[in-house]
Design an enzyme around this catalytic site. Structure first.
Site, PDB file in Angstrom:
ATOM      1  CD  GLU A 271      13.727  26.622  14.060  1.00 36.42           C
ATOM      2  OE1 GLU A 271      14.621  27.584  13.715  1.00 36.42           O
ATOM      3  OE2 GLU A 271      12.702  26.736  13.728  1.00 36.42           O
ATOM      4  CG  LEU A 272       7.811  20.932  16.616  1.00 34.52           C
ATOM      5  CD1 LEU A 272       6.927  22.232  17.011  1.00 34.52           C
ATOM      6  CD2 LEU A 272       6.909  19.924  15.729  1.00 34.52           C
TER       7      LEU A 272
END
Length: 1449
Positions: free
Chosen positions: A85-86
């Site tokens: 996600e990051l």
């Protein structure tokens, strides 16, 4: 913070990235609740199954979010899902500019950033476990994302007070970042600047509750600004309300207040059924709430007290905004923080208008002037701009022009409705004052109006309500739309009868009332604006014109007549407070006038001999101005004028004395007596309050015995004073300005006087003055002028205390020998010492002087070293400084501007000087200068002038260091042979080498050059200019050795002007180029040039006079932008292509004295489709005459007012018949060519310069009558008068019209009789009538003729078909064709053959009057609509102007 998100639609406001184990049920749940409370849309995963790779819906959510919040916690790095996600968030951050807020929840930011500590261990474990299941470079992407995102400023729980505080702070931060301007306000120009300014007053970061006012006049946009501001701030204030005050009537005050409270609380709390039974509920319910309240259009103090009594009623951070037109309400409610909405600038106002009228920010080119005027008529008021712009939207230019008179003279109904509200809210007395200012006193001084209206409060009230503005210099300023409102209100009261109005300000209304004596008791004021003083109609005043105006208080008029005005009046209204009558013809005021209420008596340039007899009650009189009333012989008794403050008698030549009663005017402050031959001034001895005295006369008698001057004098103006010295009792303590020019003074006074207030001392021309008084106490002295004080020998050393001295002129003090040393005149800006031949030392002074004029006639000036110090001021001008060399201690490091014109030495200084501040250097006219100094350190030099340095041979190579040099001038440097090579002055735009007669080559020393002057040089060829792509102007006049131009000139696509006048060696120009921007080409006097120039088809002005060109080629039709073509005196020119007649833009064409022209190649197609746009202007044989006449500025863009159009073939005697016929058939604008007989197809002819024609009925069915006229003019004889132009005068149905065509002075260049043709039209009045023509010029008109023309409504094909069917007998070569002439049929012009048409009516004899009866006589020719557009209208003339002239013969 990351860059702002890219524009576009977003599904989510916030995407949170987190470890569910750590924060889902704790921190995250609290944060989502806080965000939801602020209406922020947050993505929630709703239990999406997590795996090692993130789901597609999560990738989509991340990309469609405006902000990502990354919550770093202890177990965040344990999840590949979180890390992936990051990575996606990191990509959106870099690629889409997405905003990211990192949150460090119980972890150290540095451990996250560097992947160390406990966080680092968890991360490494995750990498180890997943290394076989992730792409090889995935760890590097994780590391990069962790490092970059953790480096963004965020929130750290470990360093914060508590979790709740951090949640609130993050939610507020997100809210602020999401604020965008509402699209509803996108069209409001300049609104963002207002909002930002108000935000600074609101100080949103402050925790205190704060009240702020928004104040401004009606229609200025306060409410719009308030709504936009409210829209922006709303997201920060969940509790908010926008209320508009609505005026209510009734006696139930308590119920009204409860209703207000209920409305406010319902709006803030979102509850419709709130019940309020007592006062104070607002304070109780909102005491601890952060609220935003905006109250609009507040006009009731109770409304404010009830709803927002005090800021303490509301919670921390609350903001209360009050919008009002009345500043007093804000003051009364103790609101000191006020933002005043001011009128927009001229540029913003124009943009506002254009948005409304055109839907864009600027007007179309042909609407610019109209748009500027409309914006001015709206007074830059946003309401007016919007309303007027909307009313003009989608209208054509003609409609705009038709509406302008209404806009100038009236007020739009919508605007009036809005502005009227402000007027209706005023008390009756304030309404009266509003009307008085609108109609009479807008723009006047406040003190002047206060005296006349006897009201000190009303003006303050109007100012606080934004209905007027008091300017910083003390004038009343009412917006022009409010002024129109006031006049409309007054006009409406009279129901069409001007005499029943309160105020008259229009000439027509004043004329009607005064002439017809219809004034009534209602009338309070008459004021005619100064611009109407010079009306052509007289204002006929008789003895009883003012008799019905019993209550008239203000009269301001002027005398417009040439005579016939009364020298006396029977009656003037007794209540007059203002009598202002310039050029008054009266010899005295009526005996019945008592002047009891008179405040201001202003009768400048009057014929008065006296004002009145006896003593009048003048207790109200404050100002009497009788300026230049040359017949005035006496001033009336002023015994009762105890309040008189100003008396102006300047220029009253017949006045010989002041009455002794003037001493009773104890409040008199100003007395102007310049130009008055007074017997004595002893009556001034009682004037203890006199501050301003102007005498200015050398023939004042009894002055030698004056022992008293008013002690409070601030200004004494006594030019030509006959006194030798002022009396010892003369007090100067209050003196600010002393002007005693051309006096007989030998000295002013003895000793030291208290001159602390003195700022100006002018003693110019006092030729007997031997000494200047002690000025040691004149510490505020700013200006001293002792020019031409011929007896002055020394200058006082006490001048050193005058540290504020700005201006010092000691010129032409011929006996002045010395000047004090060590003066500290740091403020000095101007020092003039010219014409002081005996001055032996230059003053050693420190000064900030920007302009110094040195003594003339000396070979050397001794300059103290301290003068040349680091304080040498910028802008010092050493004009005509005849120094042998610069001082050895010269230190120019602070020098900005160095002007040493006419320098006499061979070099300026030795070695390299520090010239880092130098921006401009002028060494022009230094004829002995052989080299310029090393300028390698003058890196900021922008302008270098070396004009007429005749001994200068070259420039140093160090000139290449001047990379900021913009302009280099070396005109008339006749010794200059070469320029340095291999340099590129990157900023150089202008290079002028004109007159460098020894210069044979030109190396390109700058690729940025725009203007290049090489005229009068010895250049033989132009080297490659292909790199000078910015060049706009190239001037090569009088380069007689130049033979051609290089083909690389085709690269100069920005070249707009090319001048090669009198390049007598030039033979050809390149033919394979097209200079797309070239607008002006001047090859006049290039006597070797044989071919027509084809280097650009975009030329607008083309000058080919005195060339050897033999033909105007057929490709001339490609010159579609050509407006001016001058080819006179082209003796080899033989043929002109008829395609020249296709050029619709061509306005001037001159072939005068082209005596070799034989023909214009005839082409039937050209004739049939001719669109007449060909015209010319007459020019003399002298090329210089043409230059002076057409160019204005030698190298301007040529955008001149072309005025009269003209096509000239004067003195072209070899024109064959076909060529003459083709020229005549092609033009409906002025044409000139040799000839002595009017063509026979001119159906109306007469000898002389006039004829009368009876029009056929068929012609009067036309909307416009169109004529073509022909004159035979004898240039060798004089006419009946002098005229600047050839004029057509036309009389029809009792009206006169006129039009001027070619300039009459051109006729003198004709060698024999010439024919002049012109076309014109005017609006038909549908009445059968005679018309009269009269033609005027300075030479004798032998014969004149006219013919009618008609506009065809048919297409070109139908016209040709019609022509082929008509039957007529026509002579054209050997063919004949017949046409029947019947009824209303009109014969269409069918080309060259029609020129020889023989009308069956016969030719007849020319006479002074022609009347052709019968409808058949309407035979004439058709023109197209396009041709008709080029025919000018005759201009109407005022009654009698032409008729009187016509009858005088």
């Amino acid at each position: 913070m990351a860059a702002s998100s890219s524009s576009g639609r977003r599904r989510y406001d916030v995407f949170p990235s987190f470890s569910g184990v750590d924060v889902r049920k704790t921190f995250l749940s609290h944060l989502i609740e806080a965000l939801d409370g602020k209406s922020i849309n947050t993505f929630i995963d709703h239990g999406i199954e997590r795996s090692r790779t993130i789901a597609p819906e999560l990738i989509s959510a991340i990309r469609e979010a405006r902000i990502s919040i990354v919550i770093f916690s202890k177990n965040y790095a344990s999840s590949t899902w979180c890390l992936n996600e990051l990575v996606e968030i990191h990509k959106c951050f870099n690629d889409l500019g997405q905003m990211v807020i990192p949150v460090f929840y119980d972890v150290d930011p540095s451990e996250v950033r560097k992947q160390t500590g406990e966080f680092g261990k968890v991360f490494e474990k995750t990498c180890e476990v997943s290394k076989d299941k992730q792409p090889g470079d995935q760890k590097q992407r994780w590391v990069q994302a962790l490092t970059d995102i953790a480096n963004i400023a965020g929130e750290d729980l470990l360093n914060g007070p508590n979790e709740a505080h951090m949640v609130e702070k993050i939610s507020n931060d997100v809210s602020n970042k999401l604020i965008t301007r509402s699209k509803c306000f996108d069209d409001f120009v300049g609104i963002e600047a207002h909002i930002e300014a108000i935000k600074s007053v609101l100080c949103l970061e402050s925790k205190e509750a704060r009240m702020v006012g928004i104040w401004g006049q009606s229609g200025i946009g306060k409410s719009t600004i308030g709504r936009a501001l409210f829209s922006q701030l709303s997201i920060q204030f969940p509790l908010r309300a926008f209320l508009t005050y609505k005026s209510t009537s009734g006696s139930d005050v308590s119920g009204m207040k409860l209703s207000w409270e209920k409305e406010l609380l319902s709006e803030i709390l979102g509850q419709k059924d709130i019940k309020i039974e007592h006062f104070g509920v607002v304070e109780q319910r909102l005491k601890h709430k952060k609220v935003l309240i905006l109250l609009d259009d507040v006009d009731n103090l109770e409304f404010l007290k009830t709803l927002v009594g005090k800021a303490e009623w509301f919670g921390s951070g609350s903001r209360i905004i009050v919008i009002t037109q009345d500043r007093q309400f804000l003051k009364a409610h103790d609101i000191d923080l006020v933002y005043e909405v001011k009128l927009p600038s001229q540029g913003l106002a124009l943009t506002m208008l254009c948005r409304s009228a055109f839907g864009k920010d600027s007007p179309p080119d042909d609407f610019k002037e109209l748009a500027f005027e409309v914006a001015k008529l709206a007074g830059h008021l946003p309401l007016g701009l919007n309303v007027l712009g909307s009313s003009l939207r989608r209208r054509g230019k003609k409609e705009w022009m038709e509406m302008m008179p209404r806009l100038r003279n009236g007020l739009n109904g919508d605007i009036m409705k809005t502005l009227r509200v402000s007027y209706d809210r005023l008390h009756q007395k304030d309404q009266d004052m509003f009307l008085c200012i609108a109609c009479l006193f807008n723009g006047f001084e406040v003190s002047y109006v206060k005296d006349l209206l006897e009201d000190n409060v009303g003006l303050t009230m109007l100012s606080e309500k934004s209905l007027i503005r008091i300017t910083p210099d003390g004038h009343i300023e009412m917006h022009n739309l409010l002024e129109k409102l006031g006049r409309e209100i007054d006009r409406a009261k009279s129901k069409g009868n001007p005499g029943k109005r309160q105020f008259l300000t229009n000439f027509e209304d004043i004329h009607e009332v005064v002439t017809e004596k219809t004034g009534t008791e209602t009338l309070l004021g008459i004021r005619l604006p100064f611009e109407e003083y010079f009306s052509t109609r007289p204002l006929l005043i008789d003895k009883e014109s003012f008799k019905g105006m019993r209550n008239l208080q203000y009269l301001k008029i002027g005398d417009w007549s040439d005579g016939g005005q009364p020298q006396s009046l029977v009656y003037l209204p007794l209540k007059l407070r203002l009598l202002d009558w310039d050029d008054c013809p009266l010899k005295s005021l009526p005996s019945t006038f008592k002047a009891e209420y008179l405040v201001n008596l202003i009768m400048k340039y009057s014929k008065l001999e006296k004002l009145w007899e006896g003593t009048l009650p003048l207790g109200s009189l404050k100002k009497m101005n009788l300026l230049c009333s040359k017949n005035l012989k006496e001033i009336p008794d002023l015994s009762n004028a105890r309040n008189l403050e100003e008396l102006d008698l300047e220029g009253c030549e017949s006045l010989v004395t002041l009455p002794s009663s003037i001493q009773n005017a104890i409040k008199l402050r100003k007395l102007h007596c310049s130009g008055v031959i007074l017997i004595d001034l002893k009556s001034l001895e009682g004037m203890c309050n006199l501050e301003y005295l102007s005498v200015d006369c050398s023939r004042v008698e009894g002055t030698q015995g004056i022992v008293y001057f008013p002690s409070k004098l601030r200004l004494l103006l006594w030019n030509n004073c006959p006194l030798k010295r002022l009396h010892s009792n003369f007090k100067v303590e209050y003196l600010v300005k002393l002007r005693m020019e051309n006096s007989d003074l030998e000295k002013l006074w003895d000793g030291t006087q208290p001159l602390g207030r003195l700022k100006q001392m002018f003693l110019r021309g006092s030729k007997y003055l031997k000494e200047i008084p002690d000025l040691s106490l004149a510490i505020n002295l700013e200006e001293v002028d002792i020019c031409k004080c011929e007896s002055l020998v020394t200058f006082p050393s006490s001048m050193q205390n005058a540290i504020k001295l700005i201006y010092l002129d000691i010129s032409d003090c011929k006996k002045l020998e010395s000047f004090p040393t060590d003066l500290n005149l740091e403020s000095l800006e101007y020092l003039n010492l010219t014409g002081c031949p005996n001055l032996r030392n230059f003053p050693a002074i420190k000064m900030g002087c920007s302009d110094v004029d040195f003594p003339e006639g000396r070979n050397e000036i001794v300059v103290e070293d301290c003068f040349w110090n680091k304080n040498l001021p910028a802008g010092l001008d050493y004009l005509d400084c005849l120094m042998r060399c610069m001082p050895c201690e010269f230190r120019p490091e602070y020098l900005v501007f160095l002007n040493v014109r006419c320098y006499k030495h061979e070099k300026l200084w030795e070695g390299i000087q520090s010239l880092g501040s130098l921006e401009e250097m002028d060494l022009s006219e230094s004829e002995n200068l052989t080299e310029i100094p090393d300028l390698s350190k003058a890196t900021n030099l922008k302008h270098l002038y070396l004009n007429n340095c005749k001994s200068l041979v070259t420039l140093p190579s160090t000139i290449g260091n001047l990379q900021k040099l913009v302009r280099l001038e070396m005109k008339e440097c006749t010794g200059l042979e070469v320029l340095p090579t291999d340099v590129n002055l990157s900023s150089l735009e202008t290079l002028d080498l004109s007159g460098c007669s020894s210069l044979r080559t030109f190396p390109l020393i700058s690729k940025s050059i725009k203007w290049l002057y090489l005229e009068n040089t010895a250049i033989e060829e132009i080297l490659d200019l292909s790199k000078a792509t910015k060049l706009e102007s190239l001037i090569l006049n009088n380069c007689k050795s130049l033979v051609t131009l290089p083909s690389t000139i085709g690269n100069l696509q920005n070249l707009r002007r090319l001048y090669m006048k009198r390049c007598t060696g030039l033979e050809v120009l390149p033919t394979d180029v097209n200079l797309s921007s070239l607008g002006i080409l001047d090859l006049s006097g290039c006597s070797s040039l044989r071919t027509f120039p084809l280097i650009s088809t975009n030329i607008v002005w083309l000058y080919l006079e005195n060339t050897a060109i033999g033909e105007v080629p057929c490709c001339i039709e490609d010159f579609t932008r050509l407006r001016v073509l001058l080819m006179y005196c082209c003796q080899r020119l033989k043929n002109i292509s008829p395609n020249i007649f296709r050029l619709r833009s061509l306005m001037f064409a001159d072939f005068t004295d082209c005596r070799g022209v034989i023909k214009a190649l005839s082409d039937a197609t050209v004739v049939a489709t001719m669109e007449d746009s060909v015209s010319c202007v007459p020019l003399s044989e002298n090329i210089e005459y043409t230059c002076e006449r057409f160019w204005g500025e030698l190298y301007g863009d040529g955008d001149w007012d072309l005025g009269t159009e003209y096509f000239s073939f004067r003195n072209c005697f070899k024109l064959d018949r076909d060529a003459r016929e083709l020229i005549l058939r092609s033009c409906f604008k002025p044409v000139a060519l040799p000839g002595g007989e009017i063509p026979k197809y001119f159906t109306y002819r007469a000898y002389g310069d006039s004829l009368t024609v009876t029009l056929p009925r068929s012609s009067l069915s036309q909307s416009f009558l169109r004529f073509k006229a022909c004159l035979v003019v004898d240039p060798l004889s004089e006419g009946k008068g002098f005229y600047r132009y050839l004029e057509v005068n036309f009389g029809f149905n009792g009206k006169q019209y006129q039009k001027s065509f070619l300039e009459d002075e051109e006729l003198e260049f004709c060698k024999t009789d010439h024919l002049f043709f012109c076309s014109f039209k005017f609006e038909s009045e549908m009445t059968f009538n005679d018309v009269e023509f009269k033609f005027c010029c300075s030479n004798r008109i032998k014969e004149c003729g006219v013919r009618l023309m008609y506009v065809s409504q048919e297409t070109e094909y139908n016209q040709q078909t019609t022509r082929s069917k008509k039957r007529m007998r026509m002579t054209s070569g050997t063919s004949e064709e017949y046409i029947n002439l019947a009824g209303d049929q009109i014969v269409a012009d069918t080309g060259l053959a029609a020129l020889n048409m023989e009308l069956s009516l016969g030719e007849g004899e020319a006479s002074s009057s022609t009347s052709l009866e019968g409808e058949a006589l309407s035979v004439d020719y058709m023109i197209t609509k396009e041709q008709d557009e080029d025919i000018p209208f005759l201009d109407p003339v005022s009654d009698g102007t032409w008729r009187s002239f016509y009858s005088a013969e």
